[in-house]
Motif scaffolding. Structure first.
Motif, mmCIF file in Angstrom:
data_model
loop_
_atom_site.group_PDB
_atom_site.id
_atom_site.type_symbol
_atom_site.label_atom_id
_atom_site.label_comp_id
_atom_site.label_asym_id
_atom_site.label_seq_id
_atom_site.Cartn_x
_atom_site.Cartn_y
_atom_site.Cartn_z
ATOM 1 N N ALA A 196 14.229 6.426 2.768
ATOM 2 C CA ALA A 196 13.451 5.616 3.688
ATOM 3 C C ALA A 196 14.325 5.028 4.801
ATOM 4 O O ALA A 196 13.891 4.174 5.543
ATOM 5 C CB ALA A 196 12.743 4.502 2.938
ATOM 6 N N ALA A 197 15.567 5.474 4.880
ATOM 7 C CA ALA A 197 16.450 4.912 5.897
ATOM 8 C C ALA A 197 15.930 5.212 7.297
ATOM 9 O O ALA A 197 15.294 6.230 7.534
ATOM 10 C CB ALA A 197 17.851 5.483 5.724
ATOM 11 N N THR A 198 16.169 4.312 8.214
ATOM 12 C CA THR A 198 15.655 4.484 9.566
ATOM 13 C C THR A 198 16.423 5.592 10.292
ATOM 14 O O THR A 198 17.602 5.774 10.091
ATOM 15 C CB THR A 198 15.796 3.187 10.361
ATOM 16 N N ALA A 199 15.735 6.305 11.111
ATOM 17 C CA ALA A 199 16.373 7.399 11.828
ATOM 18 C C ALA A 199 15.657 7.678 13.148
ATOM 19 O O ALA A 199 14.745 8.465 13.230
ATOM 20 C CB ALA A 199 16.413 8.656 10.983
ATOM 21 N N GLY A 200 16.080 7.003 14.166
ATOM 22 C CA GLY A 200 15.718 7.279 15.545
ATOM 23 C C GLY A 200 14.271 7.612 15.844
ATOM 24 O O GLY A 200 13.363 6.881 15.485
ATOM 25 N N GLU A 201 14.059 8.760 16.455
ATOM 26 C CA GLU A 201 12.759 9.113 17.006
ATOM 27 C C GLU A 201 11.877 9.858 16.021
ATOM 28 O O GLU A 201 10.774 10.232 16.359
ATOM 29 C CB GLU A 201 12.968 9.988 18.249
ATOM 30 N N LYS A 202 12.383 10.103 14.848
ATOM 31 C CA LYS A 202 11.614 10.897 13.898
ATOM 32 C C LYS A 202 10.292 10.219 13.551
ATOM 33 O O LYS A 202 10.234 8.998 13.460
ATOM 34 C CB LYS A 202 12.413 11.076 12.612
ATOM 35 N N VAL A 203 9.281 11.039 13.337
ATOM 36 C CA VAL A 203 8.020 10.505 12.837
ATOM 37 C C VAL A 203 8.161 10.342 11.329
ATOM 38 O O VAL A 203 8.532 11.284 10.629
ATOM 39 C CB VAL A 203 6.857 11.463 13.166
ATOM 40 N N LYS A 204 7.908 9.129 10.870
ATOM 41 C CA LYS A 204 8.067 8.884 9.434
ATOM 42 C C LYS A 204 6.725 8.958 8.727
ATOM 43 O O LYS A 204 5.771 8.297 9.114
ATOM 44 C CB LYS A 204 8.716 7.515 9.201
ATOM 45 N N VAL A 205 6.676 9.781 7.707
ATOM 46 C CA VAL A 205 5.441 10.039 6.985
ATOM 47 C C VAL A 205 5.602 9.583 5.540
ATOM 48 O O VAL A 205 6.552 9.988 4.875
ATOM 49 C CB VAL A 205 5.107 11.550 7.006
ATOM 50 N N GLY A 206 4.694 8.735 5.072
ATOM 51 C CA GLY A 206 4.771 8.257 3.698
ATOM 52 C C GLY A 206 3.590 8.737 2.872
ATOM 53 O O GLY A 206 2.483 8.908 3.385
ATOM 54 N N PHE A 207 3.849 8.976 1.584
ATOM 55 C CA PHE A 207 2.775 9.377 0.661
ATOM 56 C C PHE A 207 2.800 8.476 -0.561
ATOM 57 O O PHE A 207 3.877 8.155 -1.068
ATOM 58 C CB PHE A 207 2.990 10.819 0.177
ATOM 59 N N ILE A 208 1.651 8.072 -1.044
ATOM 60 C CA ILE A 208 1.627 7.481 -2.377
ATOM 61 C C ILE A 208 0.723 8.320 -3.272
ATOM 62 O O ILE A 208 -0.355 8.755 -2.879
ATOM 63 C CB ILE A 208 1.212 5.985 -2.399
ATOM 64 N N TYR A 209 1.253 8.593 -4.465
ATOM 65 C CA TYR A 209 0.556 9.442 -5.424
ATOM 66 C C TYR A 209 0.164 8.640 -6.653
ATOM 67 O O TYR A 209 0.899 7.766 -7.094
ATOM 68 C CB TYR A 209 1.460 10.592 -5.892
ATOM 69 N N VAL A 210 -0.966 9.013 -7.256
ATOM 70 C CA VAL A 210 -1.452 8.298 -8.435
ATOM 71 C C VAL A 210 -0.736 8.763 -9.706
ATOM 72 O O VAL A 210 -0.620 8.039 -10.678
ATOM 73 C CB VAL A 210 -2.986 8.419 -8.556
ATOM 74 N N GLY A 211 -0.224 9.988 -9.688
ATOM 75 C CA GLY A 211 0.491 10.523 -10.860
ATOM 76 C C GLY A 211 1.875 10.974 -10.446
ATOM 77 O O GLY A 211 2.281 10.794 -9.300
ATOM 78 N N PRO A 212 2.620 11.574 -11.368
ATOM 79 C CA PRO A 212 3.927 12.105 -10.999
ATOM 80 C C PRO A 212 3.783 13.397 -10.200
ATOM 81 O O PRO A 212 2.784 14.114 -10.369
ATOM 82 C CB PRO A 212 4.585 12.386 -12.357
ATOM 83 N N THR A 213 4.765 13.705 -9.334
ATOM 84 C CA THR A 213 4.669 14.930 -8.531
ATOM 85 C C THR A 213 4.712 16.162 -9.422
ATOM 86 O O THR A 213 4.309 17.233 -9.004
ATOM 87 C CB THR A 213 5.825 15.019 -7.535
ATOM 88 N N VAL A 262 6.116 7.788 -2.975
ATOM 89 C CA VAL A 262 6.255 7.008 -4.204
ATOM 90 C C VAL A 262 5.217 7.557 -5.170
ATOM 91 O O VAL A 262 4.031 7.655 -4.832
ATOM 92 C CB VAL A 262 6.034 5.507 -3.958
ATOM 93 N N GLU A 263 5.657 7.947 -6.357
ATOM 94 C CA GLU A 263 4.732 8.565 -7.306
ATOM 95 C C GLU A 263 4.298 7.564 -8.373
ATOM 96 O O GLU A 263 4.863 6.476 -8.499
ATOM 97 C CB GLU A 263 5.378 9.802 -7.948
ATOM 98 N N SER A 264 3.271 7.947 -9.138
ATOM 99 C CA SER A 264 2.745 7.112 -10.230
ATOM 100 C C SER A 264 2.473 5.680 -9.793
ATOM 101 O O SER A 264 2.840 4.722 -10.452
ATOM 102 C CB SER A 264 3.706 7.105 -11.422
ATOM 103 N N VAL A 265 1.830 5.533 -8.638
ATOM 104 C CA VAL A 265 1.483 4.197 -8.153
ATOM 105 C C VAL A 265 0.113 3.831 -8.726
ATOM 106 O O VAL A 265 -0.860 4.549 -8.501
ATOM 107 C CB VAL A 265 1.420 4.171 -6.611
ATOM 108 N N PRO A 266 0.025 2.735 -9.505
ATOM 109 C CA PRO A 266 -1.272 2.360 -10.071
ATOM 110 C C PRO A 266 -2.292 2.039 -8.971
ATOM 111 O O PRO A 266 -1.915 1.609 -7.896
ATOM 112 C CB PRO A 266 -0.967 1.094 -10.886
ATOM 113 N N GLU A 267 -3.560 2.229 -9.289
ATOM 114 C CA GLU A 267 -4.616 1.974 -8.298
ATOM 115 C C GLU A 267 -4.968 0.496 -8.322
ATOM 116 O O GLU A 267 -6.096 0.104 -8.537
ATOM 117 C CB GLU A 267 -5.846 2.828 -8.622
#
Lengths: 357, 310
Positions: free
Chosen positions: A20-37, A66-71
């Protein structure tokens, strides 16, 4: 002591937000999953979509998950953390994240949010889902033709419209080719718990089911079906490796094109709040080839249904269809509108179970 | 509503299978807590046991070695917790939570290439005559060997805690580590053995999940079983046989509601699933009123740090 604490905190954060470190002009895309990948079902397939984004844009994007995130409120914490760490777009990939997405989105109007399978939108919140019920109609047809005990077992997760829609679509398709077919439904109240999913499969087999369908995320039921020598269908992902003899076909969720298009829109500055509901036609729902356990004539007729759904010449919910209580839902030849489908909270006639409310 | 469609015999058989992973982990945690240590890392040790057991079973083709591998894996990962809490004097709650995170991540890493593999199947007890008896046969004499092991383990832990000198020392350490230390007992050493035992038991419980109950490896497959085991230790008020009853009750509720649904009986499945947790909360509430604490059998030094210099 203090050094250790610092190290532990650092490690915990690294676990939470890999890369998650910052990096210039890149578009940062985040996902949260309910279970493990590695569930080899729902979350796995979303993670494939994340990898597709990385492949498509290379150095221009940076993704994290971030995986296995409770609802629960936990998901708000994770999304807030993502928004604070400079993510441009966040995909929340489970239904019950809905209100939490809305809460976080309100606080971060510049961050774009995408919520899978939900129905609440805002200027910075889009929703997207797939017409899984089209896939259900295809496997329902196969199951109706192939069951010898005339009993199909269905492992359901939560009584929400998406799941109810799947049950109805599969039942109607099975009933159309086998008037004696019965569907036994077990609600497990979880998306991912292999132990409980396996127990549910065993309970259904005990009650005579010889074909199992599931609306949960792990391949546990497939493993049990293989062990007991009955049939099952891959859900969300292929799952063939877990049931080489048991798997008849699989419904595949293909999120890759959608995810790539949405990230592209962020890059181009053309992103806007939308509501997407794609099916077999657009490729968001896929049916893999039928296994050699499926007789040629069944494979042909099921393939024809898949093609008709894809071409739009057929709708999975075409009247006459009555609701469970006998009242008319769709007249002869009438097809269901998206509004009713999106909020479906009733069983169709013939299902002998009570829908939990 | 055809209740007769449910066979009570197969219900009991699947109940026992569903309860065994929780029972094993809970019995291990009971010994750990009796020594005065609160290890919240049960979930992490279980999942490590699930994958190391799976790897051992698949690579040797022998389910016995698989369970041994699960026990060793669970015990090994518990060493992290030992170092943190017994040598570095770190907070037990935080260390336990950390152990769970490490366990889940490490297991996913170890198991990366093991998805979709079928483990060797475990032999079931088969005594000519006995196993074929109606009703009694399938309920008592036709399980896999781990189920018998889990019951023998419960009995042994009861005997150890209540009938042996070593068990008395372990309990003394858990009740008042300063007094035990003053009497010359090695508090830290006793606790290390207890934590290793707890890790091994959790590991076997995890291996039961990946080798018998589901037979497959999936990331995160324990799905909270470790937390239920922790709750059941409290539910059973730190007594082995009550823990066994608690585990079977929990498994029973789960299996019963699934089977009732399968025959089409409409029950509040969501509510029924909640009951073990609600009872645990009630037990915790009763426990927190100090007067009754002693009668509930909670080790007095539970979660407290010990250092000989104090």
């Amino acid at each position: 002591m203090n050094l250790l604490k610092t190290l532990l905190t650092g490690a915990a954060m690294a676990v939470g937000l890999a890369g998650a470190a910052t990096a210039g002009e890149k578009v940062k895309v985040g996902f949260i999953y309910v279970g493990p990948t590695g569930d080899f079902g729902w979350s796995y397939q979303h993670d494939q979509g994340r990898k597709a984004i990385e492949e498509a844009f290379g150095d221009a994007v940076e993704t994290s998950f971030v995986e296995s995130v409770p609802e629960s409120a936990d998901s708000e914490r994770v999304m807030t953390q993502m928004a604070l760490s400079g993510h441009d777009i966040i995909f929340a990939t489970s239904f019950n994240y809905m209100d939490h997405v809305m809460n976080v989105a309100k606080k971060f109007p510049k961050v774009k949010f995408e919520h899978a399978t939900g129905f609440k939108r805002a200027d910075n919140v889009s929703t997207y889902s797939a017409r899984f019920y089209e896939g259900r109609a295809v496997i329902g047809h196969v199951a109706g033709k192939m069951t010898k005990t005339n009993t199909i077992g269905y492992i359901a997760s939560y009584p929400i419209p998406e799941v109810v829609r799947g049950i109805n679509a599969a039942y109607l398709a099975a009933k159309a080719v086998n008037p004696d077919v019965k569907m036994k439904i077990v609600w497990v109240y979880t998306w991912f718990d292999p132990g409980k999913e396996a127990d549910a499969a065993n309970a259904l087999i005990e009650q005579g089911a010889d074909i199992i369908m599931q609306h949960t995320d792990s391949p546990a039921a497939m493993t049990i079906a293989e062990e007991k020598g009955i049939y099952a269908f891959g859900q969300a992902s292929d799952m063939g490796q877990f049931g080489p003899n048991a798997r008849l076909t699989s419904i595949i969720d293909n999120w890759d094109p959608y995810y790539i298009a949405r990230v592209k829109a962020v890059m181009d500055g053309t992103w806007s709040s939308t509501d997407t509901w794609d099916g077999i036609k657009e490729g968001m729902v896929g049916i893999v080839d039928f296994s050699d356990k499926v007789p040629a004539d069944v494979a042909a007729s099921a393939g024809a249904i898949r093609d008709a759904l894809s071409a739009g010449t057929m709708h999975a919910f075409t009247g006459p269809i009555n609701k469970q209580d006998g009242s008319v839902w769709l007249a002869d030849g009438e097809t269901a509108d998206d509004g009713t489908l999106a909020g479906m909270n009733f069983y169709v006639e013939g299902i002998e179970a009570e829908l939990p409310q | 509503m055809d209740f007769s469609a449910i066979s009570p015999v197969s219900l009991i058989v699947s109940l026992i299978a569903a309860s065994t992973p929780i029972l094993l982990a809970a019995i291990g945690e009971l010994v750990v807590e009796k020594s005065g240590v609160l290890n919240l890392g049960v979930e992490g040790m279980m999942i490590i046991g699930a994958i190391t057991g799976f790897i051992a079973a698949v690579s040797t083709g022998n389910p016995f070695l698989g369970f041994l591998g699960g026990a060793i894996g669970g015990a090994l990962v518990s060493i992290i917790f030992i170092v943190l809490t017994q040598y570095l004097m770190a907070n037990q709650v935080a260390s336990g939570l950390g152990l769970t995170m490490i366990g889940l991540g490490l297991a996913a890493l170890l198991g990366h290439s093991y998805a979709g593999i079928k483990p060797p199947s475990s032999p079931h007890l088969d005594i000519a005559g006995l196993s074929d008896l109606p009703v009694v046969g399938p309920i008592l004499f036709n399980h896999d060997f781990i189920i018998y092991f889990s019951i023998i383990l419960t009995a042994s832990v009861w005997y150890f805690l209540n009938r042996t000198k070593a068990g008395l020392i372990l309990r003394a350490v858990g009740e008042n580590h300063d007094a035990a230390h003053a009497l010359g007992y090695k508090v830290v050493r006793v606790r290390i053995y207890a934590i290793l035992f707890g890790g091994a038991c959790a590991g076997i419980g995890g291996a039961y999940l990946s080798l018998i109950r589901v037979p497959q490896w999936t990331e995160g497959m324990t799905a909270g079983a470790g937390w239920i085991a922790l709750a059941i230790v409290v539910f059973g008020s730190w007594k082995p046989w009550r823990v066994l009853i608690g585990a079977y009750l929990f498994g029973g509720v789960t299996i019963l509601q699934l089977n009732l649904q399968a025959v089409g009986v409409n029950i509040g499945a969501a509510y029924l699933s909640m009951t073990p947790y609600i009872i645990t909360i009630i037990v915790l509430v009763i426990m927190s009123s100090d007067k009754k604490r002693a009668s509930l059998n909670a080790p007095a030094a539970l979660g407290k740090l010990f250092h000989a210099s104090k």
